[in-house]
Design a protein around this motif. Sequence first.
Motif, PDB file in Angstrom:
ATOM      1  N   ALA A 208      18.640   4.114  -8.746  1.00 22.19           N
ATOM      2  CA  ALA A 208      18.480   5.187  -7.758  1.00 22.19           C
ATOM      3  C   ALA A 208      19.800   5.908  -7.534  1.00 22.19           C
ATOM      4  CB  ALA A 208      17.951   4.616  -6.454  1.00 22.19           C
ATOM      5  N   ASN A 209      20.911   5.152  -7.541  1.00 20.01           N
ATOM      6  CA  ASN A 209      22.221   5.783  -7.412  1.00 20.01           C
ATOM      7  C   ASN A 209      22.423   6.854  -8.488  1.00 20.01           C
ATOM      8  OD1 ASN A 209      22.843   4.144  -5.293  1.00 20.01           O
ATOM      9  ND2 ASN A 209      24.534   3.062  -6.289  1.00 20.01           N
ATOM     10  N   GLN A 210      22.072   6.507  -9.719  1.00 23.81           N
ATOM     11  CA  GLN A 210      22.274   7.442 -10.821  1.00 23.81           C
ATOM     12  C   GLN A 210      21.414   8.693 -10.656  1.00 23.81           C
ATOM     13  OE1 GLN A 210      24.708   7.115 -12.922  1.00 23.81           O
ATOM     14  NE2 GLN A 210      25.264   5.130 -12.026  1.00 23.81           N
ATOM     15  N   LYS A 211      20.180   8.507 -10.176  1.00 21.22           N
ATOM     16  CA  LYS A 211      19.304   9.663  -9.953  1.00 21.22           C
ATOM     17  C   LYS A 211      19.861  10.563  -8.852  1.00 21.22           C
ATOM     18  CE  LYS A 211      15.101   7.276 -11.450  1.00 21.22           C
ATOM     19  NZ  LYS A 211      13.785   6.731 -11.033  1.00 21.22           N
ATOM     20  N   LEU A 212      20.387   9.933  -7.798  1.00 22.18           N
ATOM     21  CA  LEU A 212      20.962  10.717  -6.704  1.00 22.18           C
ATOM     22  C   LEU A 212      22.202  11.473  -7.173  1.00 22.18           C
ATOM     23  CD1 LEU A 212      20.596   8.160  -3.779  1.00 22.18           C
ATOM     24  CD2 LEU A 212      19.449  10.372  -3.942  1.00 22.18           C
ATOM     25  N   ARG A 213      23.027  10.844  -7.997  1.00 23.04           N
ATOM     26  CA  ARG A 213      24.226  11.519  -8.502  1.00 23.04           C
ATOM     27  C   ARG A 213      23.858  12.705  -9.388  1.00 23.04           C
ATOM     28  NH1 ARG A 213      28.747   9.265  -7.039  1.00 23.04           N
ATOM     29  NH2 ARG A 213      28.904   7.013  -6.611  1.00 23.04           N
ATOM     30  N   ALA A 214      22.783  12.556 -10.154  1.00 23.06           N
ATOM     31  CA  ALA A 214      22.343  13.660 -11.012  1.00 23.06           C
ATOM     32  C   ALA A 214      21.862  14.839 -10.178  1.00 23.06           C
ATOM     33  CB  ALA A 214      21.232  13.182 -11.946  1.00 23.06           C
ATOM     34  N   LEU A 215      21.263  14.551  -9.027  1.00 18.04           N
ATOM     35  CA  LEU A 215      20.736  15.610  -8.162  1.00 18.04           C
ATOM     36  C   LEU A 215      21.835  16.263  -7.329  1.00 18.04           C
ATOM     37  CD1 LEU A 215      17.506  13.785  -6.918  1.00 18.04           C
ATOM     38  CD2 LEU A 215      17.561  15.836  -8.345  1.00 18.04           C
ATOM     39  N   ALA A 216      22.789  15.444  -6.887  1.00 22.02           N
ATOM     40  CA  ALA A 216      23.834  15.952  -5.996  1.00 22.02           C
ATOM     41  C   ALA A 216      25.141  15.229  -6.291  1.00 22.02           C
ATOM     42  CB  ALA A 216      23.427  15.766  -4.533  1.00 22.02           C
TER      43      ALA A 216
ATOM     44  N   GLU B 166       0.807  -1.220   0.000  1.00 26.30           N
ATOM     45  CA  GLU B 166       0.000   0.000   0.000  1.00 26.30           C
ATOM     46  C   GLU B 166       0.840   1.270   0.000  1.00 26.30           C
ATOM     47  OE1 GLU B 166      -2.972   0.009   3.047  1.00 26.30           O
ATOM     48  OE2 GLU B 166      -3.302  -2.154   2.888  1.00 26.30           O
ATOM     49  N   LEU B 167       2.152   1.118   0.166  1.00 23.39           N
ATOM     50  CA  LEU B 167       3.011   2.301   0.192  1.00 23.39           C
ATOM     51  C   LEU B 167       3.176   2.845  -1.225  1.00 23.39           C
ATOM     52  CD1 LEU B 167       5.781   1.098   2.654  1.00 23.39           C
ATOM     53  CD2 LEU B 167       3.946   2.735   3.128  1.00 23.39           C
ATOM     54  N   PRO B 168       2.898   4.118  -1.437  1.00 21.68           N
ATOM     55  CA  PRO B 168       3.019   4.680  -2.791  1.00 21.68           C
ATOM     56  C   PRO B 168       4.469   4.810  -3.208  1.00 21.68           C
ATOM     57  CG  PRO B 168       2.554   6.415  -1.200  1.00 21.68           C
ATOM     58  CD  PRO B 168       2.448   5.122  -0.442  1.00 21.68           C
ATOM     59  N   LYS B 169       4.707   4.711  -4.508  1.00 21.48           N
ATOM     60  CA  LYS B 169       6.043   4.926  -5.053  1.00 21.48           C
ATOM     61  C   LYS B 169       6.215   6.403  -5.363  1.00 21.48           C
ATOM     62  CE  LYS B 169       6.554   0.300  -7.056  1.00 21.48           C
ATOM     63  NZ  LYS B 169       6.811  -0.476  -8.292  1.00 21.48           N
ATOM     64  N   ARG B 170       7.325   6.963  -4.907  1.00 21.13           N
ATOM     65  CA  ARG B 170       7.594   8.383  -5.127  1.00 21.13           C
ATOM     66  C   ARG B 170       8.953   8.533  -5.801  1.00 21.13           C
ATOM     67  NH1 ARG B 170       5.214   8.270   0.106  1.00 21.13           N
ATOM     68  NH2 ARG B 170       3.350   9.567   0.295  1.00 21.13           N
ATOM     69  N   ALA B 171       9.036   9.450  -6.709  1.00 16.80           N
ATOM     70  CA  ALA B 171      10.275   9.667  -7.453  1.00 16.80           C
ATOM     71  C   ALA B 171      11.300  10.381  -6.582  1.00 16.80           C
ATOM     72  CB  ALA B 171       9.992  10.486  -8.713  1.00 16.80           C
ATOM     73  N   LEU B 172      12.548   9.897  -6.622  1.00 19.07           N
ATOM     74  CA  LEU B 172      13.614  10.533  -5.852  1.00 19.07           C
ATOM     75  C   LEU B 172      13.977  11.898  -6.408  1.00 19.07           C
ATOM     76  CD1 LEU B 172      15.961   7.501  -5.156  1.00 19.07           C
ATOM     77  CD2 LEU B 172      14.741   8.847  -3.453  1.00 19.07           C
ATOM     78  N   SER B 173      13.449  12.240  -7.568  1.00 21.41           N
ATOM     79  CA  SER B 173      13.728  13.554  -8.144  1.00 21.41           C
ATOM     80  C   SER B 173      12.888  14.652  -7.511  1.00 21.41           C
ATOM     81  CB  SER B 173      13.460  13.528  -9.656  1.00 21.41           C
ATOM     82  OG  SER B 173      12.123  13.132  -9.921  1.00 21.41           O
ATOM     83  N   THR B 174      11.947  14.279  -6.626  1.00 21.83           N
ATOM     84  CA  THR B 174      11.093  15.269  -5.974  1.00 21.83           C
ATOM     85  C   THR B 174      11.474  15.392  -4.496  1.00 21.83           C
ATOM     86  OG1 THR B 174       9.391  13.668  -5.291  1.00 21.83           O
ATOM     87  CG2 THR B 174       9.209  14.620  -7.522  1.00 21.83           C
ATOM     88  N   ASP B 175      11.149  16.538  -3.885  1.00 21.42           N
ATOM     89  CA  ASP B 175      11.406  16.723  -2.458  1.00 21.42           C
ATOM     90  C   ASP B 175      10.654  15.684  -1.635  1.00 21.42           C
ATOM     91  OD1 ASP B 175      13.022  18.870  -3.018  1.00 21.42           O
ATOM     92  OD2 ASP B 175      11.467  20.384  -2.623  1.00 21.42           O
ATOM     93  N   GLU B 176       9.412  15.422  -2.010  1.00 21.93           N
ATOM     94  CA  GLU B 176       8.610  14.447  -1.282  1.00 21.93           C
ATOM     95  C   GLU B 176       9.196  13.048  -1.412  1.00 21.93           C
ATOM     96  OE1 GLU B 176       3.887  13.673  -0.777  1.00 21.93           O
ATOM     97  OE2 GLU B 176       4.678  13.387  -2.801  1.00 21.93           O
ATOM     98  N   GLY B 177       9.680  12.723  -2.602  1.00 16.63           N
ATOM     99  CA  GLY B 177      10.277  11.415  -2.813  1.00 16.63           C
ATOM    100  C   GLY B 177      11.513  11.203  -1.963  1.00 16.63           C
ATOM    101  N   ARG B 178      12.360  12.227  -1.888  1.00 13.21           N
ATOM    102  CA  ARG B 178      13.559  12.117  -1.053  1.00 13.21           C
ATOM    103  C   ARG B 178      13.175  12.022   0.426  1.00 13.21           C
ATOM    104  NH1 ARG B 178      15.356  15.499  -5.204  1.00 13.21           N
ATOM    105  NH2 ARG B 178      14.715  17.405  -4.126  1.00 13.21           N
ATOM    106  N   GLY B 179      12.157  12.774   0.816  1.00 15.09           N
ATOM    107  CA  GLY B 179      11.697  12.697   2.198  1.00 15.09           C
ATOM    108  C   GLY B 179      11.175  11.315   2.533  1.00 15.09           C
ATOM    109  N   ALA B 180      10.388  10.732   1.628  1.00 21.92           N
ATOM    110  CA  ALA B 180       9.835   9.395   1.845  1.00 21.92           C
ATOM    111  C   ALA B 180      10.941   8.348   1.916  1.00 21.92           C
ATOM    112  CB  ALA B 180       8.853   9.061   0.732  1.00 21.92           C
ATOM    113  N   PHE B 181      11.976   8.522   1.088  1.00 17.68           N
ATOM    114  CA  PHE B 181      13.087   7.581   1.071  1.00 17.68           C
ATOM    115  C   PHE B 181      13.803   7.549   2.424  1.00 17.68           C
ATOM    116  CE2 PHE B 181      17.720   7.087   0.364  1.00 17.68           C
ATOM    117  CZ  PHE B 181      17.728   5.749  -0.022  1.00 17.68           C
TER     118      PHE B 181
END
Length: 255
Positions: free
Chosen positions: A183-191, A66-81
């Motif tokens: 996810a590693n690649q998305k995080l590297r793109a962000l920071a 039931e947990l929604p999937k959130r994109a790590l590219s969003t503030d909410e997604g990073r918070g959920a992670f």
Amino acid sequence: MDSIEYLSRCYREIVPSKKISLMVELDAGANSLHEELRICPRDGTSVPNQASVGFPSRPKLVDAKELPKRALSTDEGRGAFFHAICHIEFTAINLAIDAALRFSAMPFDYYRDWLQIAKEEAIHFGLLRDHLNALGYDYGDFDAHDGMWQLAQRTADDVILRMALIPRVLEARGLDVTPPESANQKLRALAPEVLLVAHGAAMETPDDAQYILNHTSCDGFWTGSSTERLPIERAITEAAGEFAALTLPQHEGAQ
């Protein structure tokens, strides 16, 4: 307040900040505490009622599906992670205390290691919660699931099953490991300046860690409590093998 009563208080505490303070103050290396836990009879007063375990009213616990999937590219997604990792660490505190209080007559090091794990998980939770706060969120702002704790309840009467199924199955399948390479690649793109470190129960040996380093872009690794538990698990396996190898005497008239 004796040692077992103090640990039971830590176990029941529902306010995260208070639970962390209690655990950080615990002298996890005290030999007297380990011996008390080893020899204390497990009865209705010394074994914790798992229904009384200290989880706060938030986060709301739901089925993992039931947990929604959130994109790590969003503030909410990073918070959920980071919230998900916080919840794993908080649950790990209760699991470690439960392991120490519930099972008697284990090797001396069993209690030392589990109490040290409980203390370190409390520190981990505090650090992760601070980071979550810096992102504008707090523990409890997102839903979470209680898969590990449900399994703890089902293994409450068998230490072998407990050690095998929670550290060796649930955690090893990825409940506390670093995100996949995508996810590693998305995080590297962000920071790009952030160092990515692999962490989790899947890394018990140098070969395991080398595999992670060879197949991901992680900058390093941190084995965590999975490696700390190895002396316990190996000791139990070795002792069980020795008992299994005993030869039964052939008494006259025995069938």
